[in-house]
Design an enzyme around this catalytic site. Structure first.
Site, PDB file in Angstrom:
ATOM      1  N   ASP A   1     -14.081 -27.244  93.944  1.00 42.43           N
ATOM      2  CA  ASP A   1     -14.649 -28.315  93.561  1.00 42.43           C
ATOM      3  C   ASP A   1     -15.111 -27.928  91.930  1.00 42.43           C
ATOM      4  O   ASP A   1     -15.571 -26.925  91.910  1.00 42.43           O
ATOM      5  CB  ASP A   1     -15.855 -28.903  94.129  1.00 42.43           C
ATOM      6  CG  ASP A   1     -16.107 -30.396  93.979  1.00 42.43           C
ATOM      7  OD1 ASP A   1     -15.813 -31.552  94.965  1.00 42.43           O
ATOM      8  OD2 ASP A   1     -16.908 -30.671  92.986  1.00 42.43           O
TER       9      ASP A   1
ATOM     10  N   PHE B   1     -11.189 -30.579  96.039  1.00 40.58           N
ATOM     11  CA  PHE B   1     -12.206 -31.647  95.783  1.00 40.58           C
ATOM     12  C   PHE B   1     -13.101 -31.556  96.954  1.00 40.58           C
ATOM     13  O   PHE B   1     -13.236 -32.782  97.499  1.00 40.58           O
ATOM     14  CB  PHE B   1     -11.553 -33.025  95.586  1.00 40.58           C
ATOM     15  CG  PHE B   1     -10.325 -32.990  94.560  1.00 40.58           C
ATOM     16  CD1 PHE B   1     -10.660 -32.885  93.141  1.00 40.58           C
ATOM     17  CD2 PHE B   1      -8.975 -32.924  94.859  1.00 40.58           C
ATOM     18  CE1 PHE B   1      -9.630 -32.836  92.337  1.00 40.58           C
ATOM     19  CE2 PHE B   1      -8.083 -32.886  93.984  1.00 40.58           C
ATOM     20  CZ  PHE B   1      -8.376 -32.862  92.531  1.00 40.58           C
TER      21      PHE B   1
ATOM     22  N   ASP C   1      -8.604 -34.439  98.762  1.00 42.75           N
ATOM     23  CA  ASP C   1      -9.632 -35.735  98.797  1.00 42.75           C
ATOM     24  C   ASP C   1     -10.283 -35.873  97.399  1.00 42.75           C
ATOM     25  O   ASP C   1     -11.429 -35.832  97.022  1.00 42.75           O
ATOM     26  CB  ASP C   1     -10.685 -35.485  99.839  1.00 42.75           C
ATOM     27  CG  ASP C   1     -11.514 -36.880  99.986  1.00 42.75           C
ATOM     28  OD1 ASP C   1     -11.007 -37.864  99.728  1.00 42.75           O
ATOM     29  OD2 ASP C   1     -12.726 -36.583 100.678  1.00 42.75           O
TER      30      ASP C   1
ATOM     31  N   ASN D   1     -11.357 -26.566  88.206  1.00 49.74           N
ATOM     32  CA  ASN D   1     -10.568 -27.935  87.970  1.00 49.74           C
ATOM     33  C   ASN D   1      -9.596 -28.079  89.131  1.00 49.74           C
ATOM     34  O   ASN D   1      -8.835 -27.284  89.154  1.00 49.74           O
ATOM     35  CB  ASN D   1     -10.222 -28.158  86.734  1.00 49.74           C
ATOM     36  CG  ASN D   1      -9.265 -29.436  86.469  1.00 49.74           C
ATOM     37  OD1 ASN D   1      -8.332 -29.551  87.062  1.00 49.74           O
ATOM     38  ND2 ASN D   1      -9.735 -30.421  85.912  1.00 49.74           N
TER      39      ASN D   1
ATOM     40  N   CYS E   1      -9.270 -42.998  97.613  1.00 43.98           N
ATOM     41  CA  CYS E   1     -10.227 -44.109  97.665  1.00 43.98           C
ATOM     42  C   CYS E   1     -10.274 -44.910  96.585  1.00 43.98           C
ATOM     43  O   CYS E   1     -11.345 -45.808  96.498  1.00 43.98           O
ATOM     44  CB  CYS E   1     -11.724 -43.494  97.720  1.00 43.98           C
ATOM     45  SG  CYS E   1     -12.043 -42.322  96.283  1.00 43.98           S
TER      46      CYS E   1
END
Length: 400
Positions: free
Chosen positions: A253, A232, A305, A284, A345
């Protein structure tokens, strides 16, 4: 422009909201209001408990479930509101001047954390980017004061406004096109920890870059080595920092536009990587990590991340299953002595939830990793002790 009454409306809140305010929180949910008259959207209001005891002054939203956002325990008058916000904006800028190091890009205003609820301002070298999230901050007089203060204090080459159409619909704000508010430039180059990045101020997620990870990029590079896998990777924040210390970096990504900018960023820093190229892969993340694990691939450093998996509390169980799948595979793919940098996050995934997920993943992976560092968002995204919602980013660095 929204019409507002000349006098300051008074809102009563129930005991639950009053207790939260007295303990320093600044939000009052609509369900905690006690029988109030019509109040104009974006108004300054006075807040009291059910017994009529004064609690403070706040900004009102007629549409959000967070109906009231406290500004001060003092009695503010509408005529003094703009000057108060201007002073808080200057204080927010001064705070970043004291604490931001090794970067010309940072978050200048982080909403409630800076006493400016509903306002986000980011600095990208000589370009400023702002976003308005509430009815009060969208008032013409407040928007004009914010822009003027930014121009006078920082003299940027350009100021752009980013727009989140979903938020504007939820706040019942008129549709607005994002674009330049000052100057003509929308592109610049920023530096974080000595690594340079292309910045297109009207493209990308949020207001353009993930500034909240800036300090974690440097921390990850401190413990990285050997072959690295960055899942990612977006526009290469972690990858470009790892490339300075790792023998090979593979970055993954699902967004082709993000990877194209990442490749531009790699070229900007080509002289810093000792001739080593980063391998950019469009895929993916879940599928590729599964394939790599099945194929028995091993790495010395892995970064996870992913985007936020839990947009609501209801989504927490599903989110934790997703985080566990990623971390379980990553732990199995680490060579002895390797480092895992793993992030979330999602505000709804608390730090203890995240650590418990890691414990479960480590158990299933038959690993006993050591925690090297438990980190959060960069210091220019201040966390208020009384407002846990201001802490959202988790970054844990482990070694096996």
């Amino acid at each position: 422009m929204l019409e507002r009454a000349l006098s300051t409306p008074v809102l009563s809140v129930n005991w639950r909201a009053a207790a939260r305010i007295r303990h320093g929180h600044v939000w009052v949910y609509r369900s905690d209001l006690v029988g109030h008259d019509q109040v104009a959207p974006g108004s300054l209001v006075r807040v009291q408990d059910e017994a009529g005891k004064y609690l403070g002054t706040a900004l009102y939203s007629s549409s959000s479930q967070i109906a009231v956002r406290m500004l001060s325990g003092e009695r503010l008058e509408p005529a003094g509101l703009v000057e108060l916000l201007r002073q808080r904006l200057l204080a927010a800028i001064a705070y970043r001047e004291r604490i931001v190091r090794d970067s010309d890009a940072c978050r200048l205003v982080f909403s409630e954390s800076d006493g400016l609820p509903g306002l986000i301002v980011d600095r990208y070298n000589d370009i400023l980017s702002f976003q308005v999230l509430t009815q009060a901050m969208d008032r013409d007089d407040i928007r004009a004061a914010v822009l003027q203060t930014l121009l006078e204090a920082l003299r940027p080459a350009a100021v752009v406004e980013r727009v989140d159409p979903r938020i504007r619909r939820l706040e019942h704000l008129l549709p607005r096109e994002e674009g330049l508010c000052h100057g003509e430039r929308t592109n610049t180059i920023i530096a974080m920890n000595g690594v340079r990045f292309q910045l297109h101020a009207l493209a990308g997620q949020k207001t353009g870059a993930f500034l909240d990870q800036r300090e974690n990029y440097a921390a990850a590079a401190q413990f990285a080595r050997g072959e690295a896998l960055d899942m990612f990777c977006y526009q290469g924040g972690f990858s470009l920092h790892l490339a300075r210390v790792c023998s090979h970096v593979t970055a993954v990504d699902s967004s082709r536009p993000a990877l194209e900018i990442a490749e531009q960023n790699e070229k900007l820093n080509a002289g810093e990587h000792g001739g080593r190229e980063i391998e950019w892969i469009e895929a993916n993340g879940f599928d590729l990590l599964k394939d790599y694990a099945t194929a028995g691939r091993q790495y010395d450093t892995i970064v996870l991340d992913p985007p936020a998996f839990a947009r609501s509390r209801k989504a927490l169980p599903t989110a934790l299953r997703g985080y566990k799948e990623l971390n379980l595979r990553a732990l199995k793919m680490l060579r002895p002595g390797g480092a895992l940098v793993t992030c979330s996050c999602s505000f709804h995934v608390g730090e203890e939830d995240f650590l418990e997920m890691l414990r479960s993943a480590a158990f299933d992976a038959r690993q006993s990793p050591k925690i090297i560092a438990r980190r959060g968002q960069a210091k220019d995204h201040p966390v208020l002790l009384a407002i846990p919602e201001t802490a959202y980013l988790k970054c844990v660095i482990l070694t096996v």
